[in-house]
Enzyme design. Structure first.
Site, PDB file in Angstrom:
ATOM      1  N   LYS A  81      28.002  32.665  42.193  1.00  0.00           N
ATOM      2  CA  LYS A  81      28.050  34.132  42.096  1.00  0.00           C
ATOM      3  C   LYS A  81      26.641  34.644  41.827  1.00  0.00           C
ATOM      4  CE  LYS A  81      30.615  37.743  39.510  1.00  0.00           C
ATOM      5  NZ  LYS A  81      31.574  38.007  38.418  1.00  0.00           N
ATOM      6  N   SER A 156      35.659  40.792  39.726  1.00  0.00           N
ATOM      7  CA  SER A 156      34.420  41.024  40.424  1.00  0.00           C
ATOM      8  C   SER A 156      33.880  39.815  41.189  1.00  0.00           C
ATOM      9  CB  SER A 156      33.352  41.474  39.434  1.00  0.00           C
ATOM     10  OG  SER A 156      33.057  40.436  38.514  1.00  0.00           O
ATOM     11  N   SER A 180      37.546  38.647  35.768  1.00  0.00           N
ATOM     12  CA  SER A 180      36.836  38.499  37.044  1.00  0.00           C
ATOM     13  C   SER A 180      36.835  37.118  37.660  1.00  0.00           C
ATOM     14  CB  SER A 180      35.387  38.954  36.901  1.00  0.00           C
ATOM     15  OG  SER A 180      35.336  40.340  37.003  1.00  0.00           O
TER      16      SER A 180
HETATM   17  N1  GLN Z   1      37.597  44.318  36.388  1.00  0.00           N
HETATM   18  C1  GLN Z   1      37.043  44.338  35.070  1.00  0.00           C
HETATM   19  C2  GLN Z   1      35.909  45.327  35.018  1.00  0.00           C
HETATM   20  O1  GLN Z   1      35.734  46.011  35.957  1.00  0.00           O
HETATM   21  C3  GLN Z   1      36.583  42.954  34.687  1.00  0.00           C
HETATM   22  C4  GLN Z   1      35.291  42.589  35.283  1.00  0.00           C
HETATM   23  C5  GLN Z   1      34.805  41.240  34.886  1.00  0.00           C
HETATM   24  O2  GLN Z   1      35.544  40.426  34.333  1.00  0.00           O
HETATM   25  N2  GLN Z   1      33.527  41.031  35.097  1.00  0.00           N
HETATM   26  O3  GLN Z   1      35.204  45.436  34.070  1.00  0.00           O
END
Ligand code: GLN
Length: 492
Positions: A81, A156, A180
């Site tokens: 990532k 994400s 995420s």
């Molecule tokens: N979807 C969540 C957010 O937008 C979690 C994101 C993540 O775990 N990086 O913050």
């Protein structure tokens, strides 16, 4: 396609490479060919490291030739990532503000995988600064779900999930602040694991919310998760929050036996918010575990309803502090044509960040401001303690908790992008795990009628990844279905 090594798991590749049945070079070519064949559609990769991957593979092959140990992940193709710092290529968090930024060092997790013999094939798409649940917030491209190219891969770490599900590489790393890793793993039908807070060093992980962030793997099966954990876990002097605890051999936990274990079903997670089809998939999965001797008990996590709100106060507060460093002076993008420092900050940030990142910084600055600190930030910290306490009490009655990973399967691209609150609800079942610092995992538990994967979440006590893997492995060995190659990519 010259060979089909790209379809294999990491342990299959590792065994074959170590035994001399295939060279790391051949496996690498197979994956690079696969990426070339399908990534035009999937758009999981933002940068493919053809030459660097070949060089790393050649090193593995040279070690084997010289009789040296090539490592427990010898020749395994791994994608990263873009939130992980790498000396190779750029590290941008898919943000324009970090366009062209080159890290002078590798993240500890990356370094440890390299030491284990991994071959890095490139960087993967993500929501800008890991803020999002669909990967649509990337400033570069929209990744597609391999099971249905009109759907999002989750987020994400959507690029990381799509790359494994699309068989572009055996393993990827992602990061999980509120879901995420687990939510995109569920959307794409792969295995995703968020370790306990402190299990994996965060050194070289660009910080979003430092009290919640963890690095973890996406894999094709549970055994591969254990292999990655063996390589990346453990104390690192460069991250003072990394735990100074022994790292067990996680493959020893792959016993395929849950007899006598108690698995908790939190009643607050099985409400109408969970669609009927998802509910049925989870119930079926839990029955499989029951059939293997687990006792299912009902538990309660009474503060569940407050988790999303609490998370969006804490994560935005921490993000607003962490992202202050991207000021046009030290890293990446610098707005042109400014006459003073104030204007430099203002213009750089306005031009460099996308709308979701700007929204979070503003929210975070607001909840930390002197007039509102007590009402929002302090209150949220108190609720976070209550959520932690809920889990402690639940774990007095069970060894692990089983829940859905997400309320719905992958949704259509564009379906939720204009409604941030709707998007935030994608993580209702994953966020509490980060607030409590626990390890959590998502496993594929079948396909819906429309052919999209569903995900089962398993949650364990702090630093008890072994129980997580044991339950997961038992489920995987007895689930009674194979996940075929996603139809959209089969003909490649
Ligand atoms: N979807 C969540 C957010 O937008 C979690 C994101 C993540 O775990 N990086 O913050």
């Amino acid at each position: 396609m010259s060979n089909t090594w790209y379809e294999k798991t990491a342990h299959e590749i590792r065994d074959a490479v170590r035994a001399g049945d295939v060279s790391a070079a051949e496996v690498t070519e197979s994956c690079l060919d696969r990426i070339a064949a399908v990534d035009g559609q999937l758009k999981a990769f933002i940068d493919v490291w053809n030459d660097a991957a070949r060089a790393q593979a050649a090193q593995v092959d040279a070690k084997i030739k010289n009789g040296e140990d090539p490592g427990p992940l010898a020749g395994v193709p791994i994608g990263l990532k873009d939130v992980l710092c790498t000396k190779q290529g750029t590290t941008t968090c898919c943000s324009q503000i970090l366009k062209g930024y080159r890290s002078p060092f590798d993240a500890t997790a990356v370094e440890r995988l390299a030491d284990a013999g991994a071959v890095f094939v490139g960087k993967l798409n993500m929501d800008e600064f890991a803020m999002g649940s669909s990967t649509e917030n990337s400033s570069l491209q929209t990744t597609k779900n391999p099971w249905n190219l009109e759907c999002v891969p989750g987020g994400s770490s959507g690029g990381s999930a799509a790359a494994v599900a699309g068989h572009e590489c055996a393993i990827t790393l992602g990061s999980d602040t509120g879901g995420s890793i687990r939510q995109p793993a569920a959307c794409c039908g792969c295995v995703g694991l968020k370790p306990t807070y402190g299990r994996v060093s965060r050194f070289g992980l660009v910080a979003f919310a430092s009290s919640l962030d963890q690095i973890g793997p996406f894999t094709k099966d549970v055994e591969d998760c254990a292999l990655v954990l063996n390589a990346i876990c453990g104390r690192d002097l460069r991250d003072s929050t990394s735990a100074d605890l022994p790292v067990p051999d996680f493959t020893q936990a792959l016993k395929g036996d849950v007899s006598g274990m108690k698995l908790g079903m939190p009643k607050e997670y099985f409400t109408d918010a969970l669609g009927a089809e998802m509910r049925e998939k989870i119930d079926t999965a839990i029955k499989v575990l029951e059939g293997q001797g687990a006792e299912i008990v009902e538990v309660s996590l009474p503060h569940t309803d407050y988790a999303v709100a609490t998370y969006y106060i804490i994560c935005t507060a921490e993000a607003s502090a962490n992202l202050a460093r991207f000021d046009g002076v030290r890293y990446g993008y610098r707005a042109p044509g400014v006459t003073n420092v104030d204007e430099l900050y203002r213009k750089t940030k306005t031009e460099g960040y996308g709308p979701e990142v700007r929204r979070r910084i503003m929210l975070g600055t607001y909840v930390l401001s002197s007039g509102y600190y007590d009402a929002y930030y302090l209150k949220a910290q108190k609720v976070r303690s209550l959520i932690q306490r809920d889990f402690n009490e639940a774990f007095e009655r069970c060894d692990a908790i089983v829940t859905p990973t997400a309320p719905t399967p992958a949704f259509k691209i564009g379906e939720k992008s204009s409604d941030p609150l709707e998007m935030y609800l994608s993580d209702i079942y994953t966020i509490s795990v980060n607030l409590a610092g626990l390890p959590g995992m998502s496993l594929p538990c079948g396909l819906t009628a429309s052919g999209l994967p569903a995900g089962l979440q398993i949650i364990a006590k702090p630093f008890d990844e072994e129980t997580l893997l044991r339950v997961a492995y038992t489920y995987e060995q007895n689930r009674g279905f194979e996940l075929a190659m996603p139809a959209a990519l089969r003909a490649q």
